[in-house]
Design a protein around this motif. Structure first.
Motif, short mmCIF file in Angstrom:
data_model
loop_
_atom_site.label_atom_id
_atom_site.label_comp_id
_atom_site.label_asym_id
_atom_site.label_seq_id
_atom_site.Cartn_x
_atom_site.Cartn_y
_atom_site.Cartn_z
N VAL A 141 0.85 -1.20 0.00
CA VAL A 141 0.00 0.00 0.00
C VAL A 141 0.88 1.25 0.00
CG1 VAL A 141 -1.82 -1.21 1.26
CG2 VAL A 141 -0.15 0.15 2.52
N ARG A 142 0.26 2.37 -0.35
CA ARG A 142 0.93 3.68 -0.33
C ARG A 142 0.01 4.64 0.41
NH1 ARG A 142 0.96 8.53 -3.10
NH2 ARG A 142 3.02 9.48 -3.44
N THR A 143 0.52 5.27 1.45
CA THR A 143 -0.30 6.19 2.23
C THR A 143 -0.54 7.47 1.44
OG1 THR A 143 1.66 7.12 3.32
CG2 THR A 143 0.58 5.28 4.41
N GLU A 144 -1.78 7.94 1.47
CA GLU A 144 -2.16 9.16 0.74
C GLU A 144 -2.36 10.35 1.67
OE1 GLU A 144 -2.07 9.28 -2.39
OE2 GLU A 144 -2.00 7.17 -2.94
N ASP A 191 5.41 10.16 13.02
CA ASP A 191 4.25 9.96 12.15
C ASP A 191 4.65 9.14 10.92
OD1 ASP A 191 2.97 11.72 13.92
OD2 ASP A 191 3.51 13.46 12.69
N ILE A 192 3.64 8.58 10.27
CA ILE A 192 3.85 7.95 8.98
C ILE A 192 3.57 9.01 7.92
CG2 ILE A 192 3.08 6.17 7.35
CD1 ILE A 192 2.34 4.43 9.69
N TRP A 244 -7.29 -7.25 5.85
CA TRP A 244 -8.41 -6.73 6.64
C TRP A 244 -8.23 -5.25 6.96
CZ3 TRP A 244 -7.43 -4.59 11.39
CH2 TRP A 244 -6.23 -4.93 12.01
N LEU A 245 -6.99 -4.82 7.22
CA LEU A 245 -6.74 -3.42 7.54
C LEU A 245 -6.81 -2.56 6.28
CD1 LEU A 245 -5.97 -1.29 9.60
CD2 LEU A 245 -3.56 -1.89 9.27
N SER A 246 -6.32 -3.09 5.17
CA SER A 246 -6.38 -2.35 3.90
C SER A 246 -7.83 -2.08 3.51
CB SER A 246 -5.68 -3.14 2.80
OG SER A 246 -4.33 -3.40 3.13
N LYS A 247 -8.70 -3.08 3.66
CA LYS A 247 -10.11 -2.89 3.32
C LYS A 247 -10.78 -1.91 4.27
CE LYS A 247 -12.67 -6.37 2.28
NZ LYS A 247 -13.35 -7.69 2.34
N GLY A 248 -10.38 -1.95 5.55
CA GLY A 248 -10.98 -1.06 6.52
C GLY A 248 -10.62 0.41 6.31
N LEU A 249 -9.41 0.67 5.83
CA LEU A 249 -8.95 2.05 5.65
C LEU A 249 -9.25 2.60 4.26
CD1 LEU A 249 -5.44 1.91 7.41
CD2 LEU A 249 -7.57 2.90 8.30
N TYR A 250 -9.53 1.71 3.32
CA TYR A 250 -9.69 2.15 1.94
C TYR A 250 -11.05 2.83 1.74
CZ TYR A 250 -9.87 2.09 -3.14
OH TYR A 250 -9.97 2.47 -4.46
N GLU A 251 -11.01 4.02 1.14
CA GLU A 251 -12.22 4.74 0.77
C GLU A 251 -12.01 5.36 -0.60
OE1 GLU A 251 -13.66 7.57 3.58
OE2 GLU A 251 -13.26 6.28 5.32
N LYS A 252 -13.03 5.29 -1.44
CA LYS A 252 -12.92 5.86 -2.78
C LYS A 252 -12.99 7.39 -2.75
CE LYS A 252 -14.87 1.86 -5.21
NZ LYS A 252 -15.93 1.37 -6.12
N LYS A 253 -13.86 7.92 -1.90
CA LYS A 253 -14.06 9.37 -1.87
C LYS A 253 -12.94 10.06 -1.09
CE LYS A 253 -19.10 9.14 -2.27
NZ LYS A 253 -20.40 9.51 -1.66
N LYS A 282 -9.37 9.67 0.10
CA LYS A 282 -8.19 8.82 -0.11
C LYS A 282 -7.31 8.79 1.13
CE LYS A 282 -7.43 7.41 -4.60
NZ LYS A 282 -6.46 6.48 -5.20
N VAL A 283 -7.30 7.64 1.79
CA VAL A 283 -6.43 7.43 2.94
C VAL A 283 -5.18 6.66 2.50
CG1 VAL A 283 -6.23 6.38 5.22
CG2 VAL A 283 -8.36 7.50 4.54
N LEU A 284 -5.41 5.65 1.67
CA LEU A 284 -4.29 4.88 1.13
C LEU A 284 -4.70 4.31 -0.23
CD1 LEU A 284 -5.12 1.63 1.50
CD2 LEU A 284 -4.45 2.09 3.85
N SER A 285 -3.71 4.00 -1.01
CA SER A 285 -3.94 3.31 -2.29
C SER A 285 -3.28 1.94 -2.20
CB SER A 285 -3.35 4.12 -3.46
OG SER A 285 -1.98 4.38 -3.25
N VAL A 286 -3.94 0.95 -2.78
CA VAL A 286 -3.48 -0.43 -2.72
C VAL A 286 -2.90 -0.83 -4.07
CG1 VAL A 286 -4.14 -2.83 -2.27
CG2 VAL A 286 -5.22 -0.97 -0.98
N GLU A 287 -1.68 -1.31 -4.05
CA GLU A 287 -1.03 -1.76 -5.28
C GLU A 287 -1.33 -3.24 -5.51
OE1 GLU A 287 3.10 -0.87 -5.17
OE2 GLU A 287 2.80 1.22 -4.58
N LEU A 288 -1.28 -3.63 -6.77
CA LEU A 288 -1.53 -5.04 -7.10
C LEU A 288 -0.33 -5.90 -6.70
CD1 LEU A 288 -3.12 -4.93 -10.68
CD2 LEU A 288 -4.25 -5.54 -8.53
N PRO A 289 -0.55 -7.01 -6.01
CA PRO A 289 0.53 -7.99 -5.85
C PRO A 289 0.98 -8.48 -7.22
CG PRO A 289 -1.29 -8.47 -4.34
CD PRO A 289 -1.77 -7.40 -5.28
N LYS A 290 2.23 -8.87 -7.35
CA LYS A 290 2.80 -9.16 -8.67
C LYS A 290 2.07 -10.27 -9.40
CE LYS A 290 6.35 -12.42 -7.03
NZ LYS A 290 7.81 -12.73 -7.03
N VAL A 291 1.49 -11.23 -8.67
CA VAL A 291 0.85 -12.36 -9.32
C VAL A 291 -0.40 -11.95 -10.08
CG1 VAL A 291 -0.61 -13.02 -7.37
CG2 VAL A 291 0.18 -14.77 -8.97
#
Length: 211
Positions: free
Chosen positions: A34-37, A54-55, A66-75, A77-86
Protein backbone atom coordinates in the motif's frame (compact mmCIF):
# COMPACT_ATOMS: atom_id res chain seq x y z
CA UNK A 1 -15.14 -41.79 7.54
CA UNK A 2 -13.46 -38.40 7.96
CA UNK A 3 -13.41 -36.98 11.48
CA UNK A 4 -12.77 -33.38 12.47
CA UNK A 5 -11.94 -31.76 15.78
CA UNK A 6 -14.24 -28.91 14.73
CA UNK A 7 -17.14 -28.52 12.34
CA UNK A 8 -15.56 -27.29 9.07
CA UNK A 9 -17.02 -24.07 7.65
CA UNK A 10 -16.60 -23.33 3.97
CA UNK A 11 -15.02 -20.02 2.93
CA UNK A 12 -17.03 -17.24 1.33
CA UNK A 13 -17.61 -17.11 -2.40
CA UNK A 14 -16.10 -14.39 -4.57
CA UNK A 15 -15.90 -11.02 -2.83
CA UNK A 16 -17.96 -12.23 0.13
CA UNK A 17 -16.24 -13.44 3.30
CA UNK A 18 -17.19 -15.91 5.99
CA UNK A 19 -15.33 -15.16 9.20
CA UNK A 20 -16.43 -18.47 10.69
CA UNK A 21 -14.14 -20.07 8.11
CA UNK A 22 -10.52 -20.68 9.09
CA UNK A 23 -9.47 -20.23 5.46
CA UNK A 24 -11.08 -16.78 5.31
CA UNK A 25 -9.47 -15.79 8.61
CA UNK A 26 -6.04 -16.76 7.27
CA UNK A 27 -6.82 -15.03 3.97
CA UNK A 28 -7.57 -11.78 5.80
CA UNK A 29 -3.97 -11.81 7.12
CA UNK A 30 -2.43 -11.76 3.63
CA UNK A 31 -0.26 -8.66 3.27
CA UNK A 32 -0.78 -6.12 0.49
CA UNK A 33 1.57 -3.39 -0.77
CA UNK A 34 0.00 0.00 0.00
CA UNK A 35 0.93 3.68 -0.33
CA UNK A 36 -0.30 6.19 2.23
CA UNK A 37 -2.16 9.16 0.74
CA UNK A 38 -2.15 11.25 3.92
CA UNK A 39 -0.19 11.58 7.16
CA UNK A 40 -0.86 8.95 9.81
CA UNK A 41 -0.16 10.82 13.08
CA UNK A 42 1.60 9.06 15.96
CA UNK A 43 1.85 5.78 14.08
CA UNK A 44 5.48 6.05 13.09
CA UNK A 45 6.36 3.04 15.24
CA UNK A 46 4.68 0.87 12.59
CA UNK A 47 7.30 1.89 10.04
CA UNK A 48 10.55 0.31 11.22
CA UNK A 49 12.71 2.05 8.62
CA UNK A 50 11.77 5.53 9.89
CA UNK A 51 12.49 7.35 13.15
CA UNK A 52 9.61 9.78 12.63
CA UNK A 53 6.71 9.92 15.06
CA UNK A 54 4.25 9.96 12.15
CA UNK A 55 3.85 7.95 8.98
CA UNK A 56 4.43 10.45 6.18
CA UNK A 57 2.27 10.80 3.11
CA UNK A 58 3.56 8.69 0.22
CA UNK A 59 5.10 6.00 2.45
CA UNK A 60 5.09 2.53 0.95
CA UNK A 61 4.21 -0.23 3.41
CA UNK A 62 2.53 -3.59 3.68
CA UNK A 63 -0.84 -3.90 5.41
CA UNK A 64 -2.89 -7.05 6.01
CA UNK A 65 -5.95 -7.40 3.82
CA UNK A 66 -8.41 -6.73 6.64
CA UNK A 67 -6.74 -3.42 7.54
CA UNK A 68 -6.38 -2.35 3.90
CA UNK A 69 -10.11 -2.89 3.32
CA UNK A 70 -10.98 -1.06 6.52
CA UNK A 71 -8.95 2.05 5.65
CA UNK A 72 -9.69 2.15 1.94
CA UNK A 73 -12.22 4.74 0.77
CA UNK A 74 -12.92 5.86 -2.78
CA UNK A 75 -14.06 9.37 -1.87
CA UNK A 76 -11.58 10.15 0.90
CA UNK A 77 -8.19 8.82 -0.11
CA UNK A 78 -6.43 7.43 2.94
CA UNK A 79 -4.29 4.88 1.13
CA UNK A 80 -3.94 3.31 -2.29
CA UNK A 81 -3.48 -0.43 -2.72
CA UNK A 82 -1.03 -1.76 -5.28
CA UNK A 83 -1.53 -5.04 -7.10
CA UNK A 84 0.53 -7.99 -5.85
CA UNK A 85 2.80 -9.16 -8.67
CA UNK A 86 0.85 -12.36 -9.32
CA UNK A 87 -2.15 -10.28 -10.49
CA UNK A 88 -0.17 -7.90 -12.70
CA UNK A 89 -0.17 -8.06 -16.48
CA UNK A 90 3.03 -10.12 -16.75
CA UNK A 91 1.67 -12.97 -14.69
CA UNK A 92 -1.79 -12.66 -16.26
CA UNK A 93 -0.11 -13.40 -19.59
CA UNK A 94 1.43 -16.57 -18.12
CA UNK A 95 -1.92 -17.74 -16.76
CA UNK A 96 -3.59 -17.07 -20.10
CA UNK A 97 -0.95 -19.11 -21.96
CA UNK A 98 -1.09 -22.20 -19.69
CA UNK A 99 -2.45 -21.95 -16.14
CA UNK A 100 -1.43 -25.54 -15.32
CA UNK A 101 2.31 -24.77 -15.29
CA UNK A 102 2.02 -22.37 -12.33
CA UNK A 103 2.58 -23.44 -8.73
CA UNK A 104 -0.38 -21.60 -7.21
CA UNK A 105 0.47 -22.62 -3.65
CA UNK A 106 3.87 -20.99 -3.99
CA UNK A 107 2.31 -17.87 -5.53
CA UNK A 108 -0.53 -17.72 -2.99
CA UNK A 109 -1.67 -19.87 -1.43
CA UNK A 110 -4.98 -17.96 -1.69
CA UNK A 111 -4.75 -17.03 -5.35
CA UNK A 112 -8.48 -17.08 -6.08
CA UNK A 113 -9.58 -15.75 -2.71
CA UNK A 114 -7.14 -12.84 -2.58
CA UNK A 115 -7.72 -12.05 -6.25
CA UNK A 116 -11.45 -11.78 -5.61
CA UNK A 117 -10.83 -9.51 -2.61
CA UNK A 118 -8.62 -7.25 -4.74
CA UNK A 119 -11.75 -6.31 -6.69
CA UNK A 120 -12.85 -4.29 -3.64
CA UNK A 121 -10.18 -1.73 -4.52
CA UNK A 122 -10.74 0.68 -7.38
CA UNK A 123 -8.28 -0.34 -10.09
CA UNK A 124 -8.59 -0.02 -13.89
CA UNK A 125 -7.21 -3.56 -14.24
CA UNK A 126 -10.03 -5.13 -12.22
CA UNK A 127 -11.96 -6.47 -15.26
CA UNK A 128 -8.79 -8.16 -16.56
CA UNK A 129 -8.05 -9.60 -13.10
CA UNK A 130 -11.56 -11.04 -12.80
CA UNK A 131 -11.32 -12.53 -16.29
CA UNK A 132 -7.95 -14.13 -15.55
CA UNK A 133 -9.21 -15.60 -12.26
CA UNK A 134 -12.13 -17.24 -14.03
CA UNK A 135 -10.07 -18.52 -16.97
CA UNK A 136 -7.39 -19.88 -14.63
CA UNK A 137 -9.96 -21.73 -12.53
CA UNK A 138 -11.61 -23.23 -15.61
CA UNK A 139 -8.26 -24.14 -17.15
CA UNK A 140 -7.04 -25.97 -14.02
CA UNK A 141 -10.34 -27.47 -12.84
CA UNK A 142 -10.45 -30.47 -15.17
CA UNK A 143 -6.86 -31.47 -14.47
CA UNK A 144 -7.40 -31.14 -10.72
CA UNK A 145 -10.50 -33.31 -10.74
CA UNK A 146 -9.01 -35.85 -13.17
CA UNK A 147 -6.00 -36.19 -10.88
CA UNK A 148 -8.22 -36.71 -7.84
CA UNK A 149 -10.07 -39.51 -9.63
CA UNK A 150 -6.94 -41.26 -10.89
CA UNK A 151 -4.84 -41.18 -7.73
CA UNK A 152 -6.52 -43.90 -5.67
CA UNK A 153 -4.17 -45.14 -2.91
CA UNK A 154 -1.28 -43.12 -4.40
CA UNK A 155 1.00 -40.47 -2.93
CA UNK A 156 -0.47 -37.15 -4.06
CA UNK A 157 1.67 -34.85 -1.88
CA UNK A 158 3.62 -33.39 -4.82
CA UNK A 159 0.49 -32.74 -6.85
CA UNK A 160 -1.50 -31.25 -3.96
CA UNK A 161 1.49 -29.12 -2.96
CA UNK A 162 1.05 -27.06 -6.16
CA UNK A 163 -2.63 -26.32 -5.62
CA UNK A 164 -4.36 -23.23 -4.31
CA UNK A 165 -6.40 -23.71 -1.11
CA UNK A 166 -9.67 -23.74 -3.06
CA UNK A 167 -8.28 -26.36 -5.44
CA UNK A 168 -7.19 -28.50 -2.50
CA UNK A 169 -10.78 -28.55 -1.24
CA UNK A 170 -11.97 -29.63 -4.69
CA UNK A 171 -9.25 -32.29 -4.86
CA UNK A 172 -10.24 -33.73 -1.47
CA UNK A 173 -13.90 -33.74 -2.49
CA UNK A 174 -13.01 -35.65 -5.63
CA UNK A 175 -10.99 -38.18 -3.67
CA UNK A 176 -13.76 -38.60 -1.08
CA UNK A 177 -16.19 -39.29 -3.90
CA UNK A 178 -13.81 -41.84 -5.40
CA UNK A 179 -13.27 -43.54 -2.03
CA UNK A 180 -17.02 -43.70 -1.52
CA UNK A 181 -17.48 -45.29 -4.93
CA UNK A 182 -14.74 -47.83 -4.23
CA UNK A 183 -16.41 -48.71 -0.93
CA UNK A 184 -19.75 -49.14 -2.70
CA UNK A 185 -18.14 -51.49 -5.24
CA UNK A 186 -16.73 -53.60 -2.42
CA UNK A 187 -20.10 -53.78 -0.71
CA UNK A 188 -18.99 -51.68 2.23
CA UNK A 189 -21.32 -48.76 1.62
CA UNK A 190 -24.29 -50.55 3.22
CA UNK A 191 -22.56 -50.85 6.59
CA UNK A 192 -24.16 -48.46 9.08
CA UNK A 193 -21.96 -46.76 11.66
CA UNK A 194 -22.91 -44.54 14.56
CA UNK A 195 -22.42 -40.84 14.13
CA UNK A 196 -19.58 -39.23 16.07
CA UNK A 197 -22.11 -36.86 17.68
CA UNK A 198 -24.13 -39.84 18.93
CA UNK A 199 -21.02 -41.54 20.35
CA UNK A 200 -19.95 -38.36 22.17
CA UNK A 201 -23.47 -37.91 23.55
CA UNK A 202 -23.46 -41.47 24.91
CA UNK A 203 -20.09 -40.89 26.58
CA UNK A 204 -21.37 -37.71 28.27
CA UNK A 205 -24.50 -39.51 29.38
CA UNK A 206 -22.46 -42.31 30.98
CA UNK A 207 -20.38 -39.75 32.85
CA UNK A 208 -23.53 -38.04 34.15
CA UNK A 209 -25.04 -41.22 35.54
CA UNK A 210 -21.85 -42.50 37.14
CA UNK A 211 -21.76 -41.91 40.93
Amino acid sequence: MDTHSYFPVTPGVGMEENFLSLDDILLSQERLPVRTECVFPRLGFLEKSSDSQDIAEGTKMEFPLWLSKGLYEKKRKVLSVELPKVYKEGWRTVFTADPNVVDLHKMGPYYYGLGSQMLHFDNPENPDIAKTLLQTFIGRFRRTMDSSQNAYNEDTSVLVGRLDCLEKVLFRSGQNGLNGFQSWEKGQASQLTASGLVLNYRKRKLVDVQP
